[in-house]
Design a protein around this motif. Structure first.
Motif, mmCIF file in Angstrom:
data_model
loop_
_atom_site.group_PDB
_atom_site.id
_atom_site.type_symbol
_atom_site.label_atom_id
_atom_site.label_comp_id
_atom_site.label_asym_id
_atom_site.label_seq_id
_atom_site.Cartn_x
_atom_site.Cartn_y
_atom_site.Cartn_z
ATOM 1 N N GLU A 160 38.331 40.249 36.399
ATOM 2 C CA GLU A 160 38.318 38.912 35.805
ATOM 3 C C GLU A 160 37.004 38.228 36.197
ATOM 4 O O GLU A 160 36.091 38.114 35.405
ATOM 5 N N THR A 161 36.883 37.820 37.458
ATOM 6 C CA THR A 161 35.636 37.168 37.882
ATOM 7 C C THR A 161 34.645 38.174 38.467
ATOM 8 O O THR A 161 33.449 37.880 38.569
ATOM 9 N N GLY A 162 35.122 39.324 38.906
ATOM 10 C CA GLY A 162 34.239 40.322 39.531
ATOM 11 C C GLY A 162 34.218 40.208 41.046
ATOM 12 O O GLY A 162 33.556 41.010 41.724
ATOM 13 N N THR A 164 36.620 40.767 43.257
ATOM 14 C CA THR A 164 37.282 41.903 43.919
ATOM 15 C C THR A 164 36.322 43.090 43.983
ATOM 16 O O THR A 164 36.235 43.773 45.010
HETATM 17 P P1 AMP Z 1 38.646 39.403 39.956
HETATM 18 O O1 AMP Z 1 38.430 39.568 41.440
HETATM 19 O O2 AMP Z 1 38.701 37.967 39.531
HETATM 20 O O3 AMP Z 1 37.663 40.206 39.133
HETATM 21 O O4 AMP Z 1 40.094 39.966 39.606
HETATM 22 C C1 AMP Z 1 40.360 41.308 39.755
HETATM 23 C C2 AMP Z 1 41.730 41.554 40.333
HETATM 24 O O5 AMP Z 1 42.711 40.740 39.717
HETATM 25 C C3 AMP Z 1 42.136 42.986 40.100
HETATM 26 O O6 AMP Z 1 42.842 43.451 41.206
HETATM 27 C C4 AMP Z 1 43.001 42.927 38.864
HETATM 28 O O7 AMP Z 1 43.984 43.941 38.899
HETATM 29 C C5 AMP Z 1 43.582 41.527 38.892
HETATM 30 N N1 AMP Z 1 43.549 40.900 37.541
HETATM 31 C C6 AMP Z 1 42.534 40.211 36.994
HETATM 32 N N2 AMP Z 1 42.842 39.755 35.784
HETATM 33 C C7 AMP Z 1 44.103 40.147 35.544
HETATM 34 C C8 AMP Z 1 44.998 39.974 34.437
HETATM 35 N N3 AMP Z 1 44.658 39.314 33.334
HETATM 36 N N4 AMP Z 1 46.232 40.520 34.557
HETATM 37 C C9 AMP Z 1 46.589 41.180 35.668
HETATM 38 N N5 AMP Z 1 45.794 41.378 36.728
HETATM 39 C C10 AMP Z 1 44.565 40.876 36.672
#
Ligand code: AMP
Length: 283
Positions: A160-162, A164
């Motif tokens: 989503e944001t990157g 993780t």
């Molecule tokens: P991020 O750190 O914002 O890039 O989010 C990544 C983490 O959130 C990963 O572990 C994904 O599995 C989980 N994630 C992000 N977006 C979604 C979504 N729309 N539905 C389910 N899990 C998500």
């Protein structure tokens, strides 16, 4: 007539978002602690609380007629379903990721690698297009730590944001697809008219959330220029003002574009520009 059955996520952020959306659309229900079912007040609809990942298959099998889930999970289930609409939340992308310092620069170089994912079906379809040999490691979660654990050389996960990825020193090698939260339906709902009613109500809220109404006054000789800036959802509403040289315009504008559009309108010569939130609509 059998009640229409709708499956909603039982927990997490998506459960809260779905409940709020249904409430705004006049589809309120009272959820009792530990109960898996609730009834919608005033309409013959039963809500079932389920694991988000089970909603596509349970909908395809007819246990529920409609459901709220991620389009990523719909794709992964491979079920034959109708996606009625995007709900404007949960936007993310599914990406192949490798360590930041990996020598791998293109998907074809994944040949012979182990790839950990909780999306084995979509990942296998993608990898078949790029490499001849790959070993999939199917998991139900915590995929982002699998490279550090020495289980895989690459992962396929939602981003989503990157943040993780950054926290795990991973980078995106390629994007497999873009996904978001959707309303799904099976091909033979118990009550098709009620299913349409639910979809229309939710659509009214989803559109209202992503648009604002802009109202402004504009000199008549600048109207066509202003209309190009605010073409509206279908077309803008133009009304006369007491001063015949001026008119008033109302048009729907994407919320994400409102600031920019207001500035453009000022440049064209508009005044008294107002942004009015829309709480519900039928278009
Ligand atoms: P991020 O750190 O914002 O890039 O989010 C990544 C983490 O959130 C990963 O572990 C994904 O599995 C989980 N994630 C992000 N977006 C979604 C979504 N729309 N539905 C389910 N899990 C998500």
């Amino acid at each position: 007539m059998n009640k229409l059955r709708i499956g909603l996520p039982s927990k997490g952020r998506l459960a809260e978002q779905a409940e709020e959306l249904f409430k705004q659309a006049g589809l309120s229900f009272r959820r009792q602690p530990r109960s898996l079912f609730a009834l919608v007040g005033e309409l013959p609809i039963e809500v079932t609380f389920l694991r988000t990942e089970d909603i596509p298959v349970l909908c395809a099998e007819g246990a529920i007629d409609m459901g709220v889930t991620g389009s990523d999970l719909v794709a992964e289930s491979g079920s034959d379903l109708v996606t009625r609409m995007s709900l404007g939340v949960g936007k993310c992308r599914l990406a192949v990721c490798v360590p930041e310092d990996s020598h791998i620069r293109a998907p074809a170089e994944l040949s012979g690698c182990r790839v950990a994912t909780s999306f084995p079906r979509v990942t296998a379809q993608y990898l078949r297009r790029h490499v001849s040999q790959v070993h999939l490691v199917p998991l139900s979660g915590s995929v982002e730590i699998m490279v550090a654990l020495g289980v895989a050389e690459a992962i396929v996960d939602l981003v989503e944001t990157g943040s993780t990825l950054a926290a795990n020193q991973l980078r995106v090698l390629d994007e497999i697809g873009r996904y978001e939260t959707v309303l799904i339906q099976n091909r033979q709902p118990r009550d098709p008219e009620m299913a349409d009613r639910v979809a229309r109500r939710l659509e009214g809220i989803v559109i209202a959330r992503s648009y604002s109404l802009l109202e402004y006054n504009i000199p008549r000789n600048k109207l066509s220029e202003a209309e190009r800036v605010t073409p509206g959802f279908n077309s803008p509403t133009v009304s006369a003002l007491e001063d015949p040289a001026w008119c008033a315009v109302r048009a729907m504008v994407r919320r994400s574009e409102v600031m920019q559009v207001m500035e453009q309108l000022e440049e064209v010569g508009a005044s008294a520009i107002l942004e009015i939130p829309i709480s519900n609509c039928r278009l």
